[in-house]
Design an enzyme around this catalytic site. Structure first.
Site, mmCIF file in Angstrom:
data_model
loop_
_atom_site.group_PDB
_atom_site.id
_atom_site.type_symbol
_atom_site.label_atom_id
_atom_site.label_comp_id
_atom_site.label_asym_id
_atom_site.label_seq_id
_atom_site.Cartn_x
_atom_site.Cartn_y
_atom_site.Cartn_z
ATOM 1 N N THR A 120 6.944 1.547 2.038
ATOM 2 C CA THR A 120 7.910 2.347 2.796
ATOM 3 C C THR A 120 7.093 3.305 3.667
ATOM 4 O O THR A 120 6.408 4.183 3.137
ATOM 5 C CB THR A 120 8.808 3.162 1.845
ATOM 6 O OG1 THR A 120 9.378 2.276 0.889
ATOM 7 C CG2 THR A 120 9.909 3.866 2.626
ATOM 8 N N LYS A 174 8.217 11.675 0.146
ATOM 9 C CA LYS A 174 7.683 10.972 1.328
ATOM 10 C C LYS A 174 8.824 10.288 2.088
ATOM 11 O O LYS A 174 8.944 10.426 3.306
ATOM 12 C CB LYS A 174 6.643 9.933 0.872
ATOM 13 C CG LYS A 174 6.283 8.887 1.926
ATOM 14 C CD LYS A 174 5.263 7.878 1.412
ATOM 15 C CE LYS A 174 5.789 6.834 0.455
ATOM 16 N NZ LYS A 174 6.368 5.635 1.004
ATOM 17 N N LYS A 214 15.566 1.002 4.926
ATOM 18 C CA LYS A 214 15.005 1.579 3.690
ATOM 19 C C LYS A 214 15.144 3.110 3.678
ATOM 20 O O LYS A 214 15.503 3.688 2.647
ATOM 21 C CB LYS A 214 13.534 1.160 3.580
ATOM 22 C CG LYS A 214 12.776 1.755 2.431
ATOM 23 C CD LYS A 214 13.231 1.232 1.085
ATOM 24 C CE LYS A 214 12.505 1.962 -0.038
ATOM 25 N NZ LYS A 214 13.007 1.611 -1.346
ATOM 26 N N LEU A 264 0.846 -1.198 0.000
ATOM 27 C CA LEU A 264 0.000 0.000 0.000
ATOM 28 C C LEU A 264 0.878 1.244 0.000
ATOM 29 O O LEU A 264 2.050 1.182 0.354
ATOM 30 C CB LEU A 264 -0.894 -0.037 1.247
ATOM 31 C CG LEU A 264 -1.823 -1.258 1.281
ATOM 32 C CD1 LEU A 264 -2.319 -1.530 2.698
ATOM 33 C CD2 LEU A 264 -2.986 -1.056 0.322
ATOM 34 N N PRO A 265 0.316 2.423 -0.351
ATOM 35 C CA PRO A 265 1.173 3.604 -0.520
ATOM 36 C C PRO A 265 1.854 4.113 0.754
ATOM 37 O O PRO A 265 3.070 4.273 0.771
ATOM 38 C CB PRO A 265 0.220 4.664 -1.080
ATOM 39 C CG PRO A 265 -0.951 3.917 -1.626
ATOM 40 C CD PRO A 265 -1.062 2.656 -0.816
HETATM 41 P P1 NAD Z 1 0.881 2.570 -6.197
HETATM 42 O O1 NAD Z 1 0.116 3.785 -5.829
HETATM 43 O O2 NAD Z 1 1.161 2.272 -7.624
HETATM 44 O O3 NAD Z 1 0.128 1.257 -5.591
HETATM 45 C C1 NAD Z 1 -0.541 1.239 -4.366
HETATM 46 C C2 NAD Z 1 -1.885 0.564 -4.583
HETATM 47 O O4 NAD Z 1 -2.559 0.474 -3.311
HETATM 48 C C3 NAD Z 1 -2.801 1.369 -5.509
HETATM 49 O O5 NAD Z 1 -3.195 0.541 -6.596
HETATM 50 C C4 NAD Z 1 -3.993 1.732 -4.621
HETATM 51 O O6 NAD Z 1 -5.243 1.738 -5.304
HETATM 52 C C5 NAD Z 1 -3.945 0.656 -3.563
HETATM 53 N N1 NAD Z 1 -4.605 1.001 -2.300
HETATM 54 C C6 NAD Z 1 -4.512 2.140 -1.574
HETATM 55 N N2 NAD Z 1 -5.248 2.031 -0.439
HETATM 56 C C7 NAD Z 1 -5.802 0.801 -0.464
HETATM 57 C C8 NAD Z 1 -6.655 0.078 0.436
HETATM 58 N N3 NAD Z 1 -7.082 0.630 1.570
HETATM 59 N N4 NAD Z 1 -7.036 -1.173 0.099
HETATM 60 C C9 NAD Z 1 -6.608 -1.737 -1.069
HETATM 61 N N5 NAD Z 1 -5.800 -1.106 -1.958
HETATM 62 C C10 NAD Z 1 -5.406 0.140 -1.649
HETATM 63 O O7 NAD Z 1 2.234 2.650 -5.360
HETATM 64 P P2 NAD Z 1 3.593 1.805 -5.584
HETATM 65 O O8 NAD Z 1 4.505 2.545 -6.488
HETATM 66 O O9 NAD Z 1 3.215 0.391 -5.886
HETATM 67 O O10 NAD Z 1 4.240 1.940 -4.124
HETATM 68 C C11 NAD Z 1 3.729 1.219 -3.024
HETATM 69 C C12 NAD Z 1 4.729 1.347 -1.878
HETATM 70 O O11 NAD Z 1 6.001 0.835 -2.299
HETATM 71 C C13 NAD Z 1 4.994 2.791 -1.409
HETATM 72 O O12 NAD Z 1 5.116 2.797 -0.010
HETATM 73 C C14 NAD Z 1 6.318 3.150 -2.083
HETATM 74 O O13 NAD Z 1 7.049 4.130 -1.373
HETATM 75 C C15 NAD Z 1 7.019 1.801 -2.073
HETATM 76 N N6 NAD Z 1 8.032 1.634 -3.134
HETATM 77 C C16 NAD Z 1 7.775 2.018 -4.427
HETATM 78 C C17 NAD Z 1 8.767 1.859 -5.395
HETATM 79 C C18 NAD Z 1 8.531 2.293 -6.836
HETATM 80 O O14 NAD Z 1 9.514 2.316 -7.606
HETATM 81 N N7 NAD Z 1 7.305 2.602 -7.246
HETATM 82 C C19 NAD Z 1 10.001 1.270 -5.058
HETATM 83 C C20 NAD Z 1 10.218 0.842 -3.750
HETATM 84 C C21 NAD Z 1 9.225 1.040 -2.795
#
Ligand code: NAD
Length: 296
Positions: free
Chosen positions: A96, A246, A171, A65-66
């Site tokens: 994260t 963030k 992280k 999740l975000p």
């Molecule tokens: P994203 O926004 O693409 O995906 C998150 C998903 O969670 C979305 O599809 C959203 O609809 C869903 N969501 C939100 N609240 C929800 C709930 N209550 N129930 C069900 N689904 C819900 O984000 P992401 O890029 O996949 O990043 C996710 C996490 O990973 C973040 O914490 C980010 O910092 C971390 N991260 C991202 C990357 C990257 O390159 N994108 C790399 C390492 C870590």
């Protein structure tokens, strides 16, 4: 084969769930975004009707999740994972978020009899797709031993950093370093351009000299030298500036509470805040090169 409830199948969760399916696991997915859930179902996941529906009855629950509020809500709210998951289930979250929220959720999970692991990742969307992520984990040795074979289907390097919250601590240290090294790489290209150097020549030299780093050789902020870097597609489809900001805020909060001195981390947060305030929160974080060149 393990039955897995997967909540949050967005940019990172989607490809991670696909790799679990490829490894033969049974995945029940849920996402608030109908589009994200549809993509997961097209890859072979079963659609759950809610987070609780994905978590109930599975051996392992993974969330991607975000931010902190989503993780706290999905685990701790009434009808949340901790109240519906199968007795003794393994719970893994991979976002994260802040260390205090991690410890709060971990303590509640352990009190309720679950093995809980914070397992944030490094490697970006490309690493999630290729199954080459680095997982930095916090939790018990037992929980880690149960999680490792599952995490190995999504990552290449799986490390237990310490007790609950240690994965998040590692992280935020890593991403603070990444932000600083990206800004340094961008400044070097901006200076090189002013000095009349060609970007490719400067890349060839720095990538085999002591300035070499991931921001240069994998995420090169100028188009050309690394064809797969986001700079070649208008700074899209990488790691959004909003997410980097963030993480920098999380690093500064952690530094303040631990009494650590991180002046370059603080400066990086200011520069990314400015870049986001100019309307570029959705661009890949390497796009800050445009601001440093004075283009934005
Ligand atoms: P994203 O926004 O693409 O995906 C998150 C998903 O969670 C979305 O599809 C959203 O609809 C869903 N969501 C939100 N609240 C929800 C709930 N209550 N129930 C069900 N689904 C819900 O984000 P992401 O890029 O996949 O990043 C996710 C996490 O990973 C973040 O914490 C980010 O910092 C971390 N991260 C991202 C990357 C990257 O390159 N994108 C790399 C390492 C870590």
């Amino acid at each position: 084969m393990v039955s897995i409830g997967f909540i949050g199948v967005g940019n990172m969760g989607g490809p991670k769930a696909r790799n679990l399916l490829k490894a033969g696991h049974d995945v029940r997915a849920f996402d608030l975004s109908a589009q994200a859930l549809k993509a997961a179902v097209e890859s072979g996941a079963k659609a759950a009707s809610s987070a609780a529906d994905a978590a109930a009855g599975t051996d392992c629950v993974i969330t991607m999740l975000p931010a902190s509020q989503h993780v706290r809500g999905v685990y701790l709210d009434q009808g949340g994972i901790l109240s519906v998951a199968k007795k003794g289930a393994l719970l893994i979250y991979s976002s994260t978020i802040d260390i205090d929220s991690t410890r709060t959720v971990a303590a509640a999970a352990e009190k309720a009899g679950f093995a809980f692991l914070d397992a944030p990742v490094s490697g970006g969307v490309g690493g999630a797709e290729a199954g080459t992520l680095t997982f930095m984990c916090g939790g018990s040795e037992d929980g880690f031993a149960r999680a490792k074979p599952i995490l190995e289907t999504m990552g290449k390097k799986i490390v237990l950093a310490g007790a609950a919250g240690a994965g998040q601590a590692a992280k935020v240290c890593n991403n603070m370093l990444l932000a600083i090294s990206m800004i340094g790489t961008c400044e070097a290209f901006a200076l090189g351009e002013k000095l009349g150097l060609e970007a490719q020549k400067l890349f060839d030299i720095m990538s085999t000299s002591s300035g070499q780093c991931w921001s240069l050789t994998t995420y090169c902020p100028v188009p050309g030298p690394v064809p797969t870097s986001p700079a070649n597609r208008g700074y899209t489809g990488g790691f959004a500036t909003a997410l980097m900001l963030k993480d920098l805020k999380l690093a500064q909060a952690a530094a303040q509470s631990a009494g650590a001195t991180t002046p370059l981390g603080a400066e990086a947060q200011q520069l990314y805040s400015l870049f986001a305030a100019k309307g570029h929160a959705g661009l890949d974080f390497s796009g800050i090169v445009k601001m440093l060149r004075g283009e934005l």
